[in-house]
Design an enzyme around this catalytic site. Structure first.
Site, PDB file in Angstrom:
ATOM      1  N   HIS A  14     -35.761   6.469   7.338  1.00  0.00           N
ATOM      2  CA  HIS A  14     -37.101   6.970   7.643  1.00  0.00           C
ATOM      3  C   HIS A  14     -37.704   6.524   9.171  1.00  0.00           C
ATOM      4  O   HIS A  14     -36.945   5.618   9.875  1.00  0.00           O
ATOM      5  CB  HIS A  14     -38.202   6.414   6.830  1.00  0.00           C
ATOM      6  CG  HIS A  14     -38.210   5.272   6.593  1.00  0.00           C
ATOM      7  ND1 HIS A  14     -39.541   4.699   5.930  1.00  0.00           N
ATOM      8  CD2 HIS A  14     -37.927   4.119   7.204  1.00  0.00           C
ATOM      9  CE1 HIS A  14     -39.613   3.289   5.974  1.00  0.00           C
ATOM     10  NE2 HIS A  14     -38.519   2.915   6.867  1.00  0.00           N
ATOM     11  N   CYS A  33     -40.740   0.365  13.851  1.00  0.00           N
ATOM     12  CA  CYS A  33     -40.684   1.373  12.547  1.00  0.00           C
ATOM     13  C   CYS A  33     -41.185   2.684  13.550  1.00  0.00           C
ATOM     14  O   CYS A  33     -40.782   3.778  12.699  1.00  0.00           O
ATOM     15  CB  CYS A  33     -41.693   1.318  11.855  1.00  0.00           C
ATOM     16  SG  CYS A  33     -41.191  -0.311  10.676  1.00  0.00           S
ATOM     17  N   HIS A  39     -34.457   4.671  11.058  1.00  0.00           N
ATOM     18  CA  HIS A  39     -33.647   3.283  10.561  1.00  0.00           C
ATOM     19  C   HIS A  39     -33.855   3.539   9.121  1.00  0.00           C
ATOM     20  O   HIS A  39     -34.202   4.527   8.628  1.00  0.00           O
ATOM     21  CB  HIS A  39     -34.423   1.907  11.136  1.00  0.00           C
ATOM     22  CG  HIS A  39     -35.853   1.899  10.546  1.00  0.00           C
ATOM     23  ND1 HIS A  39     -36.834   2.544  10.993  1.00  0.00           N
ATOM     24  CD2 HIS A  39     -36.330   1.179   9.310  1.00  0.00           C
ATOM     25  CE1 HIS A  39     -37.887   2.169  10.208  1.00  0.00           C
ATOM     26  NE2 HIS A  39     -37.468   1.289   9.292  1.00  0.00           N
ATOM     27  N   HIS A  41     -32.954   1.920   4.902  1.00  0.00           N
ATOM     28  CA  HIS A  41     -33.322   0.744   4.024  1.00  0.00           C
ATOM     29  C   HIS A  41     -32.372   1.372   2.733  1.00  0.00           C
ATOM     30  O   HIS A  41     -32.106   2.153   2.374  1.00  0.00           O
ATOM     31  CB  HIS A  41     -34.681   0.432   3.704  1.00  0.00           C
ATOM     32  CG  HIS A  41     -35.503   0.121   4.641  1.00  0.00           C
ATOM     33  ND1 HIS A  41     -35.424  -1.282   5.313  1.00  0.00           N
ATOM     34  CD2 HIS A  41     -36.462   0.680   5.244  1.00  0.00           C
ATOM     35  CE1 HIS A  41     -36.377  -1.346   6.242  1.00  0.00           C
ATOM     36  NE2 HIS A  41     -36.826  -0.162   6.145  1.00  0.00           N
ATOM     37  N   ASP A  79     -32.022   9.514  -2.174  1.00  0.00           N
ATOM     38  CA  ASP A  79     -30.785   8.880  -1.786  1.00  0.00           C
ATOM     39  C   ASP A  79     -29.989   9.580  -0.772  1.00  0.00           C
ATOM     40  O   ASP A  79     -29.651  10.807  -0.850  1.00  0.00           O
ATOM     41  CB  ASP A  79     -29.754   8.570  -3.027  1.00  0.00           C
ATOM     42  CG  ASP A  79     -28.820   7.708  -2.657  1.00  0.00           C
ATOM     43  OD1 ASP A  79     -29.124   6.745  -2.166  1.00  0.00           O
ATOM     44  OD2 ASP A  79     -27.533   7.930  -3.202  1.00  0.00           O
ATOM     45  N   HIS A  80     -29.708   8.898   0.277  1.00  0.00           N
ATOM     46  CA  HIS A  80     -28.790   9.203   1.350  1.00  0.00           C
ATOM     47  C   HIS A  80     -29.610  10.550   2.055  1.00  0.00           C
ATOM     48  O   HIS A  80     -28.859  11.569   2.409  1.00  0.00           O
ATOM     49  CB  HIS A  80     -27.301   9.543   1.031  1.00  0.00           C
ATOM     50  CG  HIS A  80     -26.625   8.200   0.828  1.00  0.00           C
ATOM     51  ND1 HIS A  80     -26.853   7.740  -0.292  1.00  0.00           N
ATOM     52  CD2 HIS A  80     -25.756   7.769   1.616  1.00  0.00           C
ATOM     53  CE1 HIS A  80     -25.986   6.498  -0.021  1.00  0.00           C
ATOM     54  NE2 HIS A  80     -25.326   6.687   0.992  1.00  0.00           N
ATOM     55  N   GLU A 124     -38.711  -2.364  -0.506  1.00  0.00           N
ATOM     56  CA  GLU A 124     -37.867  -1.898   0.722  1.00  0.00           C
ATOM     57  C   GLU A 124     -36.746  -2.946   1.194  1.00  0.00           C
ATOM     58  O   GLU A 124     -35.753  -2.524   1.928  1.00  0.00           O
ATOM     59  CB  GLU A 124     -39.103  -1.858   2.018  1.00  0.00           C
ATOM     60  CG  GLU A 124     -38.371  -1.091   3.086  1.00  0.00           C
ATOM     61  CD  GLU A 124     -39.517  -1.194   4.123  1.00  0.00           C
ATOM     62  OE1 GLU A 124     -40.112  -0.289   4.448  1.00  0.00           O
ATOM     63  OE2 GLU A 124     -39.564  -2.254   5.091  1.00  0.00           O
TER      64      GLU A 124
END
Lengths: 136, 142
Positions: A14, A33, A39, A41, A79-80, A124
């Site tokens: 994100h 950010c 980037h 998490h 996810d991913h 996060e």
């Protein structure tokens, strides 16, 4: 009344950006950010539901069913994935941990049979998490 | 929409549990090994929980960089690698983690960008303490 919590994990990319602002303002408010390359998490989701224990099954909720709902409604979508680019609710809202918690609440609310959604907690990272209890 | 945000910070400090109100025998009886005259230390973890409306422009309850900067100046710079008993806040009170939680709550009340819900302090992985001010936290929110 019993509270039951199920965890799930997802890994996503994100960045934080508000299109209404100049690049300088985005940089000032969101700092690193705001990097438009994004980037990522490893997120941990904790879903807490409340309900009465069924006298026959001993369950508040069928854990397998809850796991399947989390997989279908959240993990398979997040996810991913790149949250800004691939998840519809973040086309218009910044994918902060707070907004992710709210979005997951909206995805799960009223979808869990026999139990009431009590809290969404999204980590996060181990030292940062957001809680949402629905409209208060 | 109102959300809660929690952030954890870490510092290491020494202390000794001792009160002038007791004599040596009473201090030893009440505080046990924590009364060791030379002190001992812990790696403390502080968890700050704030609440507020999520700003529609930023998606945030409050800006984390501002919270981190506040914590750096007012929590970590003040407590990390210190002997708690030498600090003004523990001049007249025992440096228990209960009193430390109350002091940290007092400190973070000055961070006004969001509402301070709770301070949670872990002294060890087995001992933790929560302080929410004089209000009683809502059931189930700890």
């Amino acid at each position: 009344m019993i509270f039951l919590t199920r965890k799930a994990e997802f890994s996503s990319a994100h960045f934080y950006w508000n299109d209404a602002w100049s690049p300088e303002e985005n940089q000032r408010v969101f700092g690193k950010c705001a990097n438009r390359n994004g980037h990522g998490h490893n997120y941990t989701l904790e879903v807490t539901v409340s309900g009465e224990v069924d006298p026959v099954s001993g369950f508040v909720v069928d854990l397998k069913e809850l796991k399947d709902i989390l997989e279908r409604e959240v993990v398979s979508v997040y996810d991913h994935r790149h949250l800004n680019l691939e998840v519809p609710e973040f086309k218009t809202t910044v994918p902060t941990t707070e907004n992710i918690a709210i979005a997951i609440w909206q995805r799960l609310n009223n979808k869990i049979p026999h139990a009431k959604l009590y809290r969404i907690r999204v980590y996060e990272m181990p030292d940062l998490f957001a809680d949402y209890y629905g409209e208060q | 929409m109102k959300a809660h945000l929690s952030r954890r910070y870490h510092f290491s400090a020494s202390h000794r549990l001792h009160t002038e109100s007791y004599d040596a025998a009473q201090n030893a009886a009440v505080f046990g090994k924590c009364n060791n005259p030379h002190g001992h230390g812990h790696n403390y973890t502080v968890q700050i929980t704030l609440s507020g409306q999520v700003d529609p422009a930023t998606g945030m309850v409050c800006n984390l960089a501002e919270l981190d900067a506040f914590a750096q100046t007012n929590l970590l710079a003040r407590f990390d690698h210190t002997n708690l008993n030498t600090l003004n806040c523990f001049r007249d009170t025992v440096s228990t983690t209960e009193n430390l939680s109350i002091e940290i709550h007092r400190i973070f009340q000055r961070f006004t960008a969001a509402h301070l819900e709770r301070v949670h302090v872990e002294e060890t992985s087995n001992n933790s303490f929560d302080y929410s001010g004089n209000s009683t936290p809502a059931p189930g929110t700890i």
